[in-house]
Design a protein around this motif. Sequence first.
Motif, PDB file in Angstrom:
ATOM      1  N   VAL A 135       1.800   3.208   8.882  1.00 37.60           N
ATOM      2  CA  VAL A 135       1.041   3.648  10.064  1.00 37.60           C
ATOM      3  C   VAL A 135       1.842   3.272  11.306  1.00 37.60           C
ATOM      4  O   VAL A 135       2.405   2.173  11.392  1.00 37.60           O
ATOM      5  CB  VAL A 135      -0.355   2.982  10.124  1.00 37.60           C
TER       6      VAL A 135
ATOM      7  N   CYS B  98      -2.583  -4.409  11.151  1.00 34.21           N
ATOM      8  CA  CYS B  98      -2.603  -2.964  11.392  1.00 34.21           C
ATOM      9  C   CYS B  98      -1.677  -2.578  12.542  1.00 34.21           C
ATOM     10  O   CYS B  98      -1.371  -3.393  13.429  1.00 34.21           O
ATOM     11  CB  CYS B  98      -4.017  -2.511  11.729  1.00 34.21           C
ATOM     12  N   ALA B  99      -1.303  -1.317  12.537  1.00 34.58           N
ATOM     13  CA  ALA B  99      -0.419  -0.784  13.573  1.00 34.58           C
ATOM     14  C   ALA B  99      -1.038  -0.914  14.970  1.00 34.58           C
ATOM     15  O   ALA B  99      -0.345  -1.245  15.941  1.00 34.58           O
ATOM     16  CB  ALA B  99      -0.117   0.680  13.273  1.00 34.58           C
ATOM     17  N   GLU B 100      -2.335  -0.684  15.056  1.00 32.49           N
ATOM     18  CA  GLU B 100      -3.005  -0.750  16.356  1.00 32.49           C
ATOM     19  C   GLU B 100      -2.928  -2.164  16.918  1.00 32.49           C
ATOM     20  O   GLU B 100      -2.757  -2.348  18.136  1.00 32.49           O
ATOM     21  CB  GLU B 100      -4.483  -0.351  16.222  1.00 32.49           C
TER      22      GLU B 100
ATOM     23  N   CYS C 105      -9.970  -2.249  13.843  1.00 35.61           N
ATOM     24  CA  CYS C 105      -9.144  -1.716  14.939  1.00 35.61           C
ATOM     25  C   CYS C 105      -9.980  -0.961  15.959  1.00 35.61           C
ATOM     26  O   CYS C 105      -9.623  -0.921  17.135  1.00 35.61           O
ATOM     27  CB  CYS C 105      -8.012  -0.863  14.386  1.00 35.61           C
TER      28      CYS C 105
ATOM     29  N   PHE D 219       1.451   2.789   2.497  1.00 37.00           N
ATOM     30  CA  PHE D 219       0.845   3.651   3.518  1.00 37.00           C
ATOM     31  C   PHE D 219       1.305   3.150   4.878  1.00 37.00           C
ATOM     32  O   PHE D 219       0.802   2.153   5.404  1.00 37.00           O
ATOM     33  CB  PHE D 219      -0.692   3.623   3.411  1.00 37.00           C
TER      34      PHE D 219
ATOM     35  N   SER E 234       0.831  -1.212   0.000  1.00 34.69           N
ATOM     36  CA  SER E 234       0.000   0.000   0.000  1.00 34.69           C
ATOM     37  C   SER E 234       0.862   1.257   0.000  1.00 34.69           C
ATOM     38  O   SER E 234       0.403   2.328  -0.381  1.00 34.69           O
ATOM     39  CB  SER E 234      -0.908   0.028   1.233  1.00 34.69           C
TER      40      SER E 234
ATOM     41  N   GLU F 204       2.568  -5.524   6.399  1.00 35.40           N
ATOM     42  CA  GLU F 204       1.826  -6.098   5.270  1.00 35.40           C
ATOM     43  C   GLU F 204       2.433  -7.427   4.847  1.00 35.40           C
ATOM     44  O   GLU F 204       3.466  -7.861   5.371  1.00 35.40           O
ATOM     45  CB  GLU F 204       1.795  -5.072   4.129  1.00 35.40           C
TER      46      GLU F 204
ATOM     47  N   THR G 272      -7.735   7.754  10.677  1.00 32.28           N
ATOM     48  CA  THR G 272      -8.587   7.207  11.742  1.00 32.28           C
ATOM     49  C   THR G 272      -8.500   5.679  11.730  1.00 32.28           C
ATOM     50  O   THR G 272      -8.336   5.076  10.672  1.00 32.28           O
ATOM     51  CB  THR G 272     -10.049   7.652  11.526  1.00 32.28           C
ATOM     52  N   PRO G 273      -8.613   5.046  12.892  1.00 34.49           N
ATOM     53  CA  PRO G 273      -8.533   3.584  12.942  1.00 34.49           C
ATOM     54  C   PRO G 273      -9.615   2.929  12.082  1.00 34.49           C
ATOM     55  O   PRO G 273     -10.764   3.393  12.045  1.00 34.49           O
ATOM     56  CB  PRO G 273      -8.762   3.262  14.425  1.00 34.49           C
ATOM     57  N   CYS G 274      -9.244   1.842  11.420  1.00 33.95           N
ATOM     58  CA  CYS G 274     -10.207   1.095  10.601  1.00 33.95           C
ATOM     59  C   CYS G 274     -11.259   0.447  11.506  1.00 33.95           C
ATOM     60  O   CYS G 274     -11.103   0.410  12.748  1.00 33.95           O
ATOM     61  CB  CYS G 274      -9.486   0.039   9.767  1.00 33.95           C
TER      62      CYS G 274
ATOM     63  N   ASN H  16       2.050  -1.126  11.089  1.00 33.17           N
ATOM     64  CA  ASN H  16       1.402  -2.079  10.179  1.00 33.17           C
ATOM     65  C   ASN H  16       2.472  -2.939   9.510  1.00 33.17           C
ATOM     66  O   ASN H  16       3.565  -2.481   9.190  1.00 33.17           O
ATOM     67  CB  ASN H  16       0.482  -1.389   9.169  1.00 33.17           C
TER      68      ASN H  16
HETATM   69  N1  THU Z   1      -3.815   0.485   8.532  1.00 33.93           N
HETATM   70  C1  THU Z   1      -3.446   0.481   9.848  1.00 33.93           C
HETATM   71  O1  THU Z   1      -2.333   0.074  10.194  1.00 33.93           O
HETATM   72  N2  THU Z   1      -4.350   0.924  10.758  1.00 33.93           N
HETATM   73  C2  THU Z   1      -5.593   1.383  10.447  1.00 33.93           C
HETATM   74  O2  THU Z   1      -6.388   1.622  11.333  1.00 33.93           O
HETATM   75  C3  THU Z   1      -5.942   1.625   9.049  1.00 33.93           C
HETATM   76  C4  THU Z   1      -5.103   0.924   8.054  1.00 33.93           C
HETATM   77  C5  THU Z   1      -2.862  -0.039   7.534  1.00 33.93           C
HETATM   78  C6  THU Z   1      -3.276  -1.359   6.947  1.00 33.93           C
HETATM   79  C7  THU Z   1      -2.535  -1.342   5.631  1.00 33.93           C
HETATM   80  O3  THU Z   1      -1.231  -1.883   5.843  1.00 33.93           O
HETATM   81  C8  THU Z   1      -2.418   0.116   5.290  1.00 33.93           C
HETATM   82  O4  THU Z   1      -2.728   0.838   6.459  1.00 33.93           O
HETATM   83  C9  THU Z   1      -3.338   0.547   4.160  1.00 33.93           C
HETATM   84  O5  THU Z   1      -4.641   0.161   4.423  1.00 33.93           O
END
Ligand code: THU
Length: 132
Positions: free
Chosen positions: A27, A54-56, A90, A25, A23, A45, A85-87, A43
């Motif tokens: 976190v 996820c990081a949380e 999470c 992205f 991604s 992957e 914001t947390p998914c 996070n």
């Molecule tokens: N991600 C997190 O680590 N925490 C979240 O609450 C939202 C998404 C990560 C998961 C994935 O590795 C990347 O962000 C893109 O979705």
Amino acid sequence: MSKNDDVIQAAIEALPQAYAPYSRFQVGAAILDEQGQIHKGVNVENAAYPQGSCAEAGAIAAMIMAKGQKIKTIAVAGRGDVLCTPCGGCRQRIREFATSETEILVCDETGLRKSYHIDDLLPDSFGPDNLS
Ligand code: THU
């Protein structure tokens, strides 16, 4: 420096350690537990995409390993203009160890953007009390 500054700083420090080659992205998350200890996560992957975490989730695992029981504050840091914001998953993970006072601090790489309580992010949630 306040405890909130420390936990925000810890999440921002964790951010570049994330493994997010798919991604791109990254976190970082950091938890201040009820004992005043800080636990970090990122996070991680996976080439088999759904196996990423996820990081949380990482920060919660670190808290449990260190015998922390409650999340006093959790900071989540991601880059970009859109709030990290947390998914949904999470939000439920945080809920398990939250109280109504738990602060959820959404940050970018420069600092705090917005703060929430669990009821803002997951109203009428299902938690441990539902099973008692
Ligand atoms: N991600 C997190 O680590 N925490 C979240 O609450 C939202 C998404 C990560 C998961 C994935 O590795 C990347 O962000 C893109 O979705």
